[in-house]
Motif scaffolding. Structure first.
Motif, PDB file in Angstrom:
ATOM      1  N   ALA A 106     -15.508  -6.071 -41.103  1.00 61.30           N
ATOM      2  CA  ALA A 106     -15.678  -6.478 -39.704  1.00 61.30           C
ATOM      3  C   ALA A 106     -15.315  -7.861 -39.348  1.00 61.30           C
ATOM      4  CB  ALA A 106     -17.446  -6.256 -39.678  1.00 61.30           C
ATOM      5  N   SER A 107     -15.382  -8.652 -40.029  1.00 64.97           N
ATOM      6  CA  SER A 107     -14.767 -10.253 -40.016  1.00 64.97           C
ATOM      7  C   SER A 107     -13.349 -10.138 -39.249  1.00 64.97           C
ATOM      8  CB  SER A 107     -15.064 -11.162 -41.129  1.00 64.97           C
ATOM      9  OG  SER A 107     -14.207 -10.628 -42.097  1.00 64.97           O
ATOM     10  N   GLY A 108     -12.398  -9.206 -39.485  1.00 65.74           N
ATOM     11  CA  GLY A 108     -11.198  -9.170 -39.331  1.00 65.74           C
ATOM     12  C   GLY A 108     -11.084  -9.200 -37.495  1.00 65.74           C
ATOM     13  N   PRO A 109     -11.515  -8.212 -36.936  1.00 66.88           N
ATOM     14  CA  PRO A 109     -11.448  -8.307 -35.556  1.00 66.88           C
ATOM     15  C   PRO A 109     -11.839  -9.420 -34.836  1.00 66.88           C
ATOM     16  CG  PRO A 109     -11.853  -5.979 -36.344  1.00 66.88           C
ATOM     17  CD  PRO A 109     -12.223  -6.829 -37.523  1.00 66.88           C
ATOM     18  N   LEU A 110     -12.981  -9.942 -35.394  1.00 69.70           N
ATOM     19  CA  LEU A 110     -13.854 -10.874 -34.654  1.00 69.70           C
ATOM     20  C   LEU A 110     -13.159 -12.143 -34.929  1.00 69.70           C
ATOM     21  CD1 LEU A 110     -16.850 -10.882 -33.353  1.00 69.70           C
ATOM     22  CD2 LEU A 110     -17.298 -12.601 -35.451  1.00 69.70           C
ATOM     23  N   LEU A 111     -12.688 -12.649 -36.017  1.00 72.17           N
ATOM     24  CA  LEU A 111     -11.948 -13.806 -36.234  1.00 72.17           C
ATOM     25  C   LEU A 111     -10.717 -13.795 -35.595  1.00 72.17           C
ATOM     26  CD1 LEU A 111     -14.358 -14.148 -38.365  1.00 72.17           C
ATOM     27  CD2 LEU A 111     -12.939 -15.751 -39.547  1.00 72.17           C
ATOM     28  N   HIS A 112     -10.073 -12.367 -35.680  1.00 73.93           N
ATOM     29  CA  HIS A 112      -8.364 -12.628 -34.858  1.00 73.93           C
ATOM     30  C   HIS A 112      -8.682 -12.956 -33.437  1.00 73.93           C
ATOM     31  CE1 HIS A 112      -4.527 -11.116 -34.074  1.00 73.93           C
ATOM     32  NE2 HIS A 112      -5.184 -10.468 -33.114  1.00 73.93           N
ATOM     33  N   VAL A 113      -9.618 -12.498 -32.903  1.00 70.38           N
ATOM     34  CA  VAL A 113     -10.036 -12.514 -31.379  1.00 70.38           C
ATOM     35  C   VAL A 113     -10.517 -14.038 -31.211  1.00 70.38           C
ATOM     36  CG1 VAL A 113     -11.405 -11.968 -29.302  1.00 70.38           C
ATOM     37  CG2 VAL A 113     -10.612 -10.272 -30.733  1.00 70.38           C
ATOM     38  N   ALA A 114     -11.197 -14.744 -31.979  1.00 71.60           N
ATOM     39  CA  ALA A 114     -11.640 -15.931 -31.777  1.00 71.60           C
ATOM     40  C   ALA A 114     -10.485 -16.881 -32.085  1.00 71.60           C
ATOM     41  CB  ALA A 114     -12.657 -16.264 -32.958  1.00 71.60           C
ATOM     42  N   ALA A 115      -9.460 -16.587 -32.861  1.00 73.83           N
ATOM     43  CA  ALA A 115      -8.548 -17.499 -33.110  1.00 73.83           C
ATOM     44  C   ALA A 115      -7.500 -17.439 -32.089  1.00 73.83           C
ATOM     45  CB  ALA A 115      -7.803 -16.979 -34.407  1.00 73.83           C
ATOM     46  N   LEU A 116      -7.330 -16.294 -31.458  1.00 73.23           N
ATOM     47  CA  LEU A 116      -6.488 -16.039 -30.327  1.00 73.23           C
ATOM     48  C   LEU A 116      -7.042 -16.753 -29.071  1.00 73.23           C
ATOM     49  CD1 LEU A 116      -5.160 -12.147 -30.668  1.00 73.23           C
ATOM     50  CD2 LEU A 116      -3.813 -14.615 -31.107  1.00 73.23           C
ATOM     51  N   SER A 117      -8.408 -16.985 -29.205  1.00 72.98           N
ATOM     52  CA  SER A 117      -9.206 -17.597 -28.114  1.00 72.98           C
ATOM     53  C   SER A 117      -9.058 -19.001 -27.945  1.00 72.98           C
ATOM     54  CB  SER A 117     -10.558 -16.917 -27.767  1.00 72.98           C
ATOM     55  OG  SER A 117     -10.281 -15.533 -27.559  1.00 72.98           O
ATOM     56  N   ASN A 118      -8.590 -19.644 -29.026  1.00 72.49           N
ATOM     57  CA  ASN A 118      -8.525 -20.936 -29.509  1.00 72.49           C
ATOM     58  C   ASN A 118      -9.863 -21.556 -29.780  1.00 72.49           C
ATOM     59  OD1 ASN A 118      -5.833 -21.332 -29.005  1.00 72.49           O
ATOM     60  ND2 ASN A 118      -6.243 -21.448 -26.712  1.00 72.49           N
ATOM     61  N   ILE A 119     -10.833 -20.722 -30.492  1.00 70.50           N
ATOM     62  CA  ILE A 119     -12.181 -21.017 -31.035  1.00 70.50           C
ATOM     63  C   ILE A 119     -11.983 -21.447 -32.478  1.00 70.50           C
ATOM     64  CG2 ILE A 119     -14.538 -20.162 -31.689  1.00 70.50           C
ATOM     65  CD1 ILE A 119     -14.203 -18.477 -29.047  1.00 70.50           C
ATOM     66  N   PRO A 120     -12.403 -22.574 -32.973  1.00 71.30           N
ATOM     67  CA  PRO A 120     -12.178 -22.878 -34.619  1.00 71.30           C
ATOM     68  C   PRO A 120     -12.791 -21.641 -35.079  1.00 71.30           C
ATOM     69  CG  PRO A 120     -13.110 -24.750 -33.271  1.00 71.30           C
ATOM     70  CD  PRO A 120     -13.131 -23.437 -32.181  1.00 71.30           C
ATOM     71  N   THR A 121     -11.918 -21.372 -36.366  1.00 69.90           N
ATOM     72  CA  THR A 121     -12.427 -20.232 -37.233  1.00 69.90           C
ATOM     73  C   THR A 121     -12.166 -20.920 -38.505  1.00 69.90           C
ATOM     74  OG1 THR A 121     -10.292 -19.339 -37.385  1.00 69.90           O
ATOM     75  CG2 THR A 121     -11.648 -18.388 -35.582  1.00 69.90           C
ATOM     76  N   VAL A 122     -13.050 -20.264 -39.605  1.00 69.26           N
ATOM     77  CA  VAL A 122     -13.091 -20.729 -40.936  1.00 69.26           C
ATOM     78  C   VAL A 122     -13.635 -19.487 -41.734  1.00 69.26           C
ATOM     79  CG1 VAL A 122     -13.931 -23.165 -40.642  1.00 69.26           C
ATOM     80  CG2 VAL A 122     -15.555 -21.286 -41.134  1.00 69.26           C
ATOM     81  N   ILE A 123     -13.049 -19.367 -42.834  1.00 69.36           N
ATOM     82  CA  ILE A 123     -13.145 -18.205 -43.693  1.00 69.36           C
ATOM     83  C   ILE A 123     -13.605 -18.878 -45.212  1.00 69.36           C
ATOM     84  CG2 ILE A 123     -11.612 -16.509 -42.762  1.00 69.36           C
ATOM     85  CD1 ILE A 123      -9.682 -17.076 -44.662  1.00 69.36           C
ATOM     86  N   GLN A 124     -14.594 -18.014 -45.777  1.00 68.72           N
ATOM     87  CA  GLN A 124     -15.097 -18.206 -47.155  1.00 68.72           C
ATOM     88  C   GLN A 124     -14.821 -17.218 -48.004  1.00 68.72           C
ATOM     89  OE1 GLN A 124     -18.216 -17.309 -49.166  1.00 68.72           O
ATOM     90  NE2 GLN A 124     -17.368 -18.500 -50.507  1.00 68.72           N
ATOM     91  N   GLU A 125     -13.732 -17.561 -48.863  1.00 70.34           N
ATOM     92  CA  GLU A 125     -13.438 -16.541 -49.886  1.00 70.34           C
ATOM     93  C   GLU A 125     -14.235 -16.863 -51.352  1.00 70.34           C
ATOM     94  OE1 GLU A 125     -12.358 -13.774 -52.182  1.00 70.34           O
ATOM     95  OE2 GLU A 125     -11.291 -13.890 -49.953  1.00 70.34           O
ATOM     96  N   GLN A 126     -15.041 -15.637 -51.739  1.00 71.11           N
ATOM     97  CA  GLN A 126     -15.831 -15.638 -52.758  1.00 71.11           C
ATOM     98  C   GLN A 126     -15.259 -15.285 -54.178  1.00 71.11           C
ATOM     99  OE1 GLN A 126     -17.236 -12.907 -50.457  1.00 71.11           O
ATOM    100  NE2 GLN A 126     -17.585 -14.544 -49.072  1.00 71.11           N
TER     101      GLN A 126
END
Length: 367
Positions: A106-126
């Protein structure tokens, strides 16, 4: 004072959900007036666990590709398009200051759209071996919080920050909770307690092992607290009728059960490994071999190689389990050494360090 808005997305398993909740709780402690929204997959466990933690969640119609040809795979393009459209709507309506992804489809589509909208995005890899979603998202993410070293093959080096995995802060002082824990779970303080953890969804192989070895374990004079997973509860709940055995589908007070446990048998999911490093109980890891690139074995070996835990492969359980557990039970020097070495690997400030970096990003002039 500015009111911040945070979107967090991650799910499918507890290993993606609980880090996101831990980050949200820390952000909420620092910004009590902030607004939070979680986004998950509409039919996964986050749809129950996130509201239980006190946060609103919206679901996307998304799932991963199966390794074999299935009907769900034929639906994947439709699900992806549907999720991208809904993600765009969520971003537009909520207007977040930042979007935080902790893995899961679920995080894929959301962060993809946010990045294209120039909203800062971060990911946490466990994990020590990143999932496909985070690998794809890393190209556009502003920062990548990692729990293991040597991930340069997967992520841009300049974006990575080694923080450890976020865990709940109530794990930091479990030694003071021993008496409360024994009472809460109705355990006998005169007996050693073995905690069995199969991961948030349960483990078929570990459940089979414990059922097969139950008499062996009880003959050692210990008591067993066995988390079997919701889908296995019907099959194994009758073992709770046995003296000194409790079988549960899910544990609501992990801080207390860790306080009660003297020994742990666990899968080697990233969140479990990070929690166990904090509580530092003598542990036998039984990694799941049914995960991408065998990353649970890599997670567990990162601790074993520092003499912080023992590990048995599933393929070796029949031959080795009894001898390894006997060694752990009766060798106090081994117990103490494992606990001491495991504690050295803990990163108790992971959640705070991640939130510090998130705040720097949203308060920078360019954001």
């Amino acid at each position: 004072m500015q009111t911040y808005k945070f979107i967090l997305s991650g799910g499918g398993t507890g290993g993606h959900i609980y880090p996101a909740i831990a980050i949200a709780n820390e952000l909420k402690a620092r910004f009590p007036n902030a607004e939070f929204l979680f986004v998950g997959a509409h039919d996964k466990m986050e749809m129950q666990k996130v509201p239980q933690a006190g946060y609103q969640i919206k679901g996307l119609w998304i799932s991963g590709l199966q390794r074999r040809l299935t009907f769900d795979n034929t639906l994947f393009p439709i699900k992806l398009m549907s999720s991208l459209i809904k993600a765009r709507k969520i971003i537009k309506e909520f207007k977040p200051n930042i979007v935080i992804g902790t893995g899961g489809f679920a995080s894929g589509p959301l962060l993809h759209v946010a990045a294209l909208s120039n909203i800062p995005t971060v990911i946490q890899e466990q994990n020590s071996y990143p999932g496909i979603t985070n690998k794809l998202l890393s190209k556009r993410a502003d920062k990548i919080f990692i729990a293991y070293e040597n991930l340069e093959h997967f992520f841009p080096k300049e974006k990575m920050i080694l923080t450890g995995n976020p865990v709940r802060q109530d794990f930091l002082d479990i030694n003071s909770k021993r008496s409360e824990a024994m009472s809460y779970f109705n355990l006998d303080d005169n007996k050693k307690t073995l905690l069995i953890l199969g991961g948030s969804l349960g483990s078929k192989r570990i459940n089979l092992l414990i059922a097969e070895k139950l008499n062996f374990l009880l003959d050692l004079g210990i008591q067993i607290f066995w988390q079997c997973g919701n889908s296995y509860m019907t099959e194994y709940k009758h073992f709770s009728e046995t003296q000194d055995v409790q079988v549960v589908s899910f544990i609501d007070r992990m801080d207390l059960i860790y306080a009660a446990a003297d020994f742990v048998i666990s899968r080697a999911g990233a969140s479990s490994v990070s929690e166990l490093c904090l509580v530092a109980k003598p542990t036998i890891f039984i990694p799941s071999p049914n995960v991408a690139e065998d990353h649970q074995t890599k997670n567990g070996k990162a601790i074993v190689d520092k003499n912080g835990a023992l590990l048995i492969k599933e393929s070796e359980l029949n031959d080795n389990f009894e001898s390894v557990f006997n060694r752990l039970l009766y060798d106090e020097n081994l117990q103490n050494n494992l606990s001491d070495n495991m504690k050295k690997l803990a990163k108790p400030n992971a959640t705070k360090d991640i939130v510090d970096e998130i705040i720097k990003l949203i308060q920078s002039p360019s954001s």
